[in-house]
Structure formats: C-alpha cells, structure tokens
Design an enzyme around this catalytic site. Sequence first.
Site, mmCIF file in Angstrom:
data_model
loop_
_atom_site.group_PDB
_atom_site.id
_atom_site.type_symbol
_atom_site.label_atom_id
_atom_site.label_comp_id
_atom_site.label_asym_id
_atom_site.label_seq_id
_atom_site.Cartn_x
_atom_site.Cartn_y
_atom_site.Cartn_z
ATOM 1 N N ASP A 30 21.885 23.515 31.708
ATOM 2 C CA ASP A 30 23.001 24.456 31.540
ATOM 3 C C ASP A 30 23.568 24.304 30.126
ATOM 4 O O ASP A 30 23.715 23.187 29.620
ATOM 5 C CB ASP A 30 24.084 24.180 32.591
ATOM 6 C CG ASP A 30 25.065 25.336 32.706
ATOM 7 O OD1 ASP A 30 25.061 26.003 33.757
ATOM 8 O OD2 ASP A 30 25.824 25.590 31.746
ATOM 9 N N ILE A 31 23.899 25.422 29.509
ATOM 10 C CA ILE A 31 24.404 25.400 28.124
ATOM 11 C C ILE A 31 25.810 24.795 28.049
ATOM 12 O O ILE A 31 26.215 24.302 26.991
ATOM 13 C CB ILE A 31 24.373 26.840 27.530
ATOM 14 C CG1 ILE A 31 24.342 26.806 26.015
ATOM 15 C CG2 ILE A 31 25.544 27.680 28.035
ATOM 16 C CD1 ILE A 31 23.996 28.152 25.392
ATOM 17 N N ASN A 87 26.851 29.994 43.289
ATOM 18 C CA ASN A 87 28.054 30.816 43.223
ATOM 19 C C ASN A 87 27.663 32.261 43.519
ATOM 20 O O ASN A 87 26.691 32.764 42.947
ATOM 21 C CB ASN A 87 28.688 30.724 41.833
ATOM 22 C CG ASN A 87 29.216 29.331 41.529
ATOM 23 O OD1 ASN A 87 29.735 28.663 42.423
ATOM 24 N ND2 ASN A 87 29.061 28.888 40.297
ATOM 25 N N VAL A 96 26.532 34.939 35.877
ATOM 26 C CA VAL A 96 25.201 35.455 35.549
ATOM 27 C C VAL A 96 24.599 36.009 36.837
ATOM 28 O O VAL A 96 24.403 35.268 37.814
ATOM 29 C CB VAL A 96 24.298 34.355 34.951
ATOM 30 C CG1 VAL A 96 22.906 34.912 34.701
ATOM 31 C CG2 VAL A 96 24.903 33.812 33.652
ATOM 32 N N HIS A 100 20.769 31.724 41.036
ATOM 33 C CA HIS A 100 20.393 30.404 40.509
ATOM 34 C C HIS A 100 21.105 29.327 41.298
ATOM 35 O O HIS A 100 22.207 29.520 41.802
ATOM 36 C CB HIS A 100 20.736 30.285 39.023
ATOM 37 C CG HIS A 100 22.142 30.667 38.686
ATOM 38 N ND1 HIS A 100 22.543 31.989 38.593
ATOM 39 C CD2 HIS A 100 23.245 29.921 38.450
ATOM 40 C CE1 HIS A 100 23.823 32.027 38.298
ATOM 41 N NE2 HIS A 100 24.289 30.796 38.215
ATOM 42 N N HIS A 102 22.728 25.575 40.883
ATOM 43 C CA HIS A 102 23.190 24.543 39.954
ATOM 44 C C HIS A 102 22.839 23.185 40.572
ATOM 45 O O HIS A 102 23.234 22.912 41.715
ATOM 46 C CB HIS A 102 24.706 24.577 39.789
ATOM 47 C CG HIS A 102 25.257 25.824 39.161
ATOM 48 N ND1 HIS A 102 25.697 25.860 37.861
ATOM 49 C CD2 HIS A 102 25.465 27.067 39.669
ATOM 50 C CE1 HIS A 102 26.153 27.074 37.590
ATOM 51 N NE2 HIS A 102 26.029 27.831 38.675
HETATM 52 P P1 5GP Z 1 27.386 31.021 37.415
HETATM 53 O O1 5GP Z 1 28.802 30.972 36.896
HETATM 54 O O2 5GP Z 1 26.840 32.434 37.339
HETATM 55 O O3 5GP Z 1 27.201 30.397 38.736
HETATM 56 O O4 5GP Z 1 26.560 30.108 36.421
HETATM 57 C C1 5GP Z 1 26.007 30.568 35.236
HETATM 58 C C2 5GP Z 1 25.711 29.359 34.400
HETATM 59 O O5 5GP Z 1 24.862 29.758 33.350
HETATM 60 C C3 5GP Z 1 26.955 28.730 33.741
HETATM 61 O O6 5GP Z 1 27.080 27.373 34.165
HETATM 62 C C4 5GP Z 1 26.678 28.869 32.249
HETATM 63 O O7 5GP Z 1 27.128 27.749 31.504
HETATM 64 C C5 5GP Z 1 25.184 29.033 32.192
HETATM 65 N N1 5GP Z 1 24.699 29.826 31.078
HETATM 66 C C6 5GP Z 1 25.186 31.026 30.673
HETATM 67 N N2 5GP Z 1 24.491 31.481 29.622
HETATM 68 C C7 5GP Z 1 23.536 30.542 29.358
HETATM 69 C C8 5GP Z 1 22.506 30.455 28.374
HETATM 70 O O8 5GP Z 1 22.313 31.314 27.522
HETATM 71 N N3 5GP Z 1 21.718 29.349 28.411
HETATM 72 C C9 5GP Z 1 21.895 28.354 29.340
HETATM 73 N N4 5GP Z 1 21.074 27.323 29.271
HETATM 74 N N5 5GP Z 1 22.860 28.418 30.282
HETATM 75 C C10 5GP Z 1 23.670 29.495 30.287
#
Ligand code: 5GP
Length: 114
Positions: A30-31, A87, A96, A100, A102
């Site tokens: 994760d970034i 999520n 996103v 996915h 986590h």
């Molecule tokens: P969500 O909030 O949708 O459950 O999680 C999306 C995750 O994607 C977040 O933890 C966010 O930090 C990660 N993320 C968003 N953009 C990028 C990216 O460009 N690269 C990587 N490696 N992670 C990302």
Amino acid sequence: MSDSIFTKIIKREIPSEIVFEDDEIIAFNDIAPKAPIHILIVPKKQIPTLNNATENDAELLGKLLLTCSKIAKMKGIDERGYRVVINCNEEACQTVFHIHFHLIGGKQLGWSPD
Ligand code: 5GP
C-alpha cells in the site's frame, strides 16, 4: 468501465512494489501503509465492490483470501497475527473501486471499527 488505478498498476502503467503475482491476482505494498506490513491483494478482474461480486467470482474470492494467508506466511506474521479487511462503499471509506483485500500486520493492532 474505465481502468482503475489498480488496473493501471497491473498493466505497469504506474509503478508499485509487487510482492506476489499470478494469472488472476496481484499483490503490492500500500502506498500509504497503516502498519509495518500493509499489502493490497487485488484480482486482475476489475470488480468495483464486494457488492458486485457474483457466484461466478466465488472461486476467485477464495483464492484471494488464500493469497492473503500465503503472503502472511511469506512475511513471517502468520503466527503473530494479522488482519484482512475489505472496505465496501462510502461508509466503510472505500476509495478505490476495484475490489481488494488489505493485509495488515507487523505490530499489535487495536480493534475498533474507527
Ligand atoms: P480502500 O480505501 O479503497 O479500501 O483502499 C485503497 C487503498 O489503496 C488505500 O489504502 C490507499 O493507500 C491505496 N492506494 C491508493 N492509490 C494507490 C497507488 O497508486 N498505489 C498503491 N500502492 N496504493 C494505493
């Protein structure tokens, strides 16, 4: 459907730190990690949310979950413990819209939905 940011990672259009990949699944750091280990396990098939998964995706969802435990073992946190989170939509803070898991661990985690 336009490509999600994760599809762009799968296509190597944007960089990422990939820790696992096969024909159906990719996993990368994760970034913005919330813990020492924070890896996203992502199907190459772009399913927006858990709500959009169907019976046809049951095997893929199972493989994604097994990939989480495989990576937890690979990272040496399987015995200590880790968390797997999906999520779904706004109130769960999904940002996103490409399903996915986590995988979070590497420290003592608290337990609060906040
Ligand atoms: P969500 O909030 O949708 O459950 O999680 C999306 C995750 O994607 C977040 O933890 C966010 O930090 C990660 N993320 C968003 N953009 C990028 C990216 O460009 N690269 C990587 N490696 N992670 C990302």
